[in-house]
Motif scaffolding. Structure first.
Motif, mmCIF file in Angstrom:
data_model
loop_
_atom_site.group_PDB
_atom_site.id
_atom_site.type_symbol
_atom_site.label_atom_id
_atom_site.label_comp_id
_atom_site.label_asym_id
_atom_site.label_seq_id
_atom_site.Cartn_x
_atom_site.Cartn_y
_atom_site.Cartn_z
ATOM 1 N N ALA A 138 0.828 -1.205 0.000
ATOM 2 C CA ALA A 138 0.000 0.000 0.000
ATOM 3 C C ALA A 138 0.866 1.261 0.000
ATOM 4 C CB ALA A 138 -0.927 -0.001 1.213
ATOM 5 N N PHE A 139 1.977 1.216 0.717
ATOM 6 C CA PHE A 139 2.845 2.385 0.827
ATOM 7 C C PHE A 139 3.819 2.533 -0.333
ATOM 8 C CE2 PHE A 139 1.435 2.407 5.209
ATOM 9 C CZ PHE A 139 1.310 3.764 5.450
ATOM 10 N N ILE A 140 4.140 1.446 -1.018
ATOM 11 C CA ILE A 140 5.103 1.553 -2.123
ATOM 12 C C ILE A 140 4.444 1.275 -3.476
ATOM 13 C CG2 ILE A 140 7.117 1.083 -0.691
ATOM 14 C CD1 ILE A 140 7.151 -1.749 -1.827
ATOM 15 N N ARG A 141 3.181 1.604 -3.561
ATOM 16 C CA ARG A 141 2.414 1.534 -4.818
ATOM 17 C C ARG A 141 2.433 0.147 -5.460
ATOM 18 N NH1 ARG A 141 5.651 6.508 -6.598
ATOM 19 N NH2 ARG A 141 5.044 7.950 -4.994
ATOM 20 N N LYS A 142 2.182 -0.865 -4.649
ATOM 21 C CA LYS A 142 2.033 -2.262 -5.091
ATOM 22 C C LYS A 142 3.264 -2.839 -5.767
ATOM 23 C CE LYS A 142 -2.925 -1.920 -5.388
ATOM 24 N NZ LYS A 142 -4.131 -2.164 -6.139
ATOM 25 N N ARG A 143 4.424 -2.285 -5.504
ATOM 26 C CA ARG A 143 5.667 -2.842 -6.054
ATOM 27 C C ARG A 143 6.213 -3.872 -5.077
ATOM 28 N NH1 ARG A 143 8.767 2.586 -8.061
ATOM 29 N NH2 ARG A 143 7.215 3.226 -9.568
ATOM 30 N N ASP A 144 6.888 -4.862 -5.615
ATOM 31 C CA ASP A 144 7.474 -5.893 -4.770
ATOM 32 C C ASP A 144 8.965 -5.675 -4.614
ATOM 33 O OD1 ASP A 144 5.291 -7.527 -4.011
ATOM 34 O OD2 ASP A 144 5.231 -8.392 -6.022
ATOM 35 N N ILE A 145 9.526 -6.291 -3.579
ATOM 36 C CA ILE A 145 10.963 -6.272 -3.350
ATOM 37 C C ILE A 145 11.570 -7.360 -4.226
ATOM 38 C CG2 ILE A 145 12.781 -6.654 -1.629
ATOM 39 C CD1 ILE A 145 10.694 -5.847 0.510
ATOM 40 N N VAL A 146 12.708 -7.075 -4.839
ATOM 41 C CA VAL A 146 13.413 -8.098 -5.611
ATOM 42 C C VAL A 146 13.841 -9.179 -4.630
ATOM 43 C CG1 VAL A 146 15.448 -8.601 -7.007
ATOM 44 C CG2 VAL A 146 14.232 -6.450 -7.318
ATOM 45 N N ARG A 147 13.536 -10.438 -4.969
ATOM 46 C CA ARG A 147 13.859 -11.543 -4.078
ATOM 47 C C ARG A 147 14.894 -12.446 -4.706
ATOM 48 N NH1 ARG A 147 8.250 -13.935 -2.489
ATOM 49 N NH2 ARG A 147 9.471 -15.039 -0.940
ATOM 50 N N SER A 148 15.540 -13.252 -3.866
ATOM 51 C CA SER A 148 16.590 -14.156 -4.339
ATOM 52 C C SER A 148 16.088 -15.049 -5.461
ATOM 53 C CB SER A 148 17.105 -15.024 -3.194
ATOM 54 O OG SER A 148 17.710 -14.212 -2.234
ATOM 55 N N GLY A 149 16.957 -15.299 -6.399
ATOM 56 C CA GLY A 149 16.593 -16.120 -7.537
ATOM 57 C C GLY A 149 17.756 -16.978 -7.978
ATOM 58 N N VAL A 150 17.821 -17.217 -9.262
ATOM 59 C CA VAL A 150 18.834 -18.093 -9.827
ATOM 60 C C VAL A 150 20.238 -17.540 -9.596
ATOM 61 C CG1 VAL A 150 19.660 -19.152 -11.960
ATOM 62 C CG2 VAL A 150 17.213 -18.944 -11.544
ATOM 63 N N THR A 151 20.413 -16.259 -9.791
ATOM 64 C CA THR A 151 21.724 -15.638 -9.572
ATOM 65 C C THR A 151 21.777 -15.142 -8.138
ATOM 66 O OG1 THR A 151 20.895 -13.549 -10.407
ATOM 67 C CG2 THR A 151 22.034 -14.951 -11.982
ATOM 68 N N ARG A 152 21.958 -16.052 -7.214
ATOM 69 C CA ARG A 152 21.766 -15.739 -5.798
ATOM 70 C C ARG A 152 22.687 -14.656 -5.266
ATOM 71 N NH1 ARG A 152 24.128 -21.367 -5.321
ATOM 72 N NH2 ARG A 152 26.243 -20.797 -4.946
ATOM 73 N N PHE A 153 23.911 -14.546 -5.752
ATOM 74 C CA PHE A 153 24.804 -13.522 -5.223
ATOM 75 C C PHE A 153 24.420 -12.155 -5.768
ATOM 76 C CE2 PHE A 153 27.328 -17.473 -5.189
ATOM 77 C CZ PHE A 153 27.314 -17.649 -3.822
ATOM 78 N N ALA A 154 24.091 -12.089 -7.023
ATOM 79 C CA ALA A 154 23.626 -10.828 -7.593
ATOM 80 C C ALA A 154 22.306 -10.435 -6.948
ATOM 81 C CB ALA A 154 23.469 -10.950 -9.101
ATOM 82 N N SER A 155 21.466 -11.409 -6.634
ATOM 83 C CA SER A 155 20.164 -11.130 -6.023
ATOM 84 C C SER A 155 20.303 -10.430 -4.684
ATOM 85 C CB SER A 155 19.360 -12.419 -5.840
ATOM 86 O OG SER A 155 19.016 -12.958 -7.086
ATOM 87 N N ALA A 156 21.323 -10.765 -3.920
ATOM 88 C CA ALA A 156 21.527 -10.110 -2.625
ATOM 89 C C ALA A 156 21.708 -8.612 -2.810
ATOM 90 C CB ALA A 156 22.730 -10.717 -1.911
ATOM 91 N N PHE A 157 22.481 -8.224 -3.811
ATOM 92 C CA PHE A 157 22.698 -6.808 -4.081
ATOM 93 C C PHE A 157 21.448 -6.178 -4.696
ATOM 94 C CE2 PHE A 157 26.954 -8.451 -3.660
ATOM 95 C CZ PHE A 157 27.597 -7.459 -2.956
ATOM 96 N N LEU A 158 20.751 -6.917 -5.550
ATOM 97 C CA LEU A 158 19.514 -6.402 -6.140
ATOM 98 C C LEU A 158 18.444 -6.192 -5.082
ATOM 99 C CD1 LEU A 158 19.350 -8.575 -9.389
ATOM 100 C CD2 LEU A 158 19.863 -6.140 -9.219
ATOM 101 N N THR A 159 18.362 -7.105 -4.109
ATOM 102 C CA THR A 159 17.400 -6.966 -3.020
ATOM 103 C C THR A 159 17.705 -5.705 -2.213
ATOM 104 O OG1 THR A 159 17.061 -9.351 -2.854
ATOM 105 C CG2 THR A 159 16.472 -8.045 -0.927
#
Length: 95
Positions: A63-84
């Protein structure tokens, strides 16, 4: 790797690079292990897990961030940490 060794034996001046994605992942893994970044990345991971584990908190966040989601861990797990972490900072600026 075997092909690389054969090519290097025939043409010693050839340049060899492994998969760029894998190389970047390994670099980010190393950076993520540095004490300066390790704690921040762990906190971002814990925060994300908490948010997505509680429906009410997740709905409030959306509700506060206009229905956007947080980037979550995926296939590229190390890059995902920085993306999150980057995604969390972006959401902080929005709210």
């Amino acid at each position: 790797m075997a092909a690389m060794k054969i090519l290097k034996a025939k043409m010693s001046s050839i340049f060899w690079s492994s998969c760029a994605t894998h190389t970047i992942n390994l670099m980010l893994e190393g950076i993520g292990k540095l004490l300066k970044f390790k704690n921040i990345l762990e906190e971002a991971k814990s925060f994300t897990i908490f948010i997505y584990s509680h429906n009410t908190t997740l709905a409030l966040m959306r509700a506060f961030i206009r229905k956007r989601d947080i980037v979550r861990s995926g296939v590229t797990r190390f890059a995902s940490a920085f993306l999150t972490s980057a995604s969390l900072l972006e959401k902080k600026k929005i709210s």
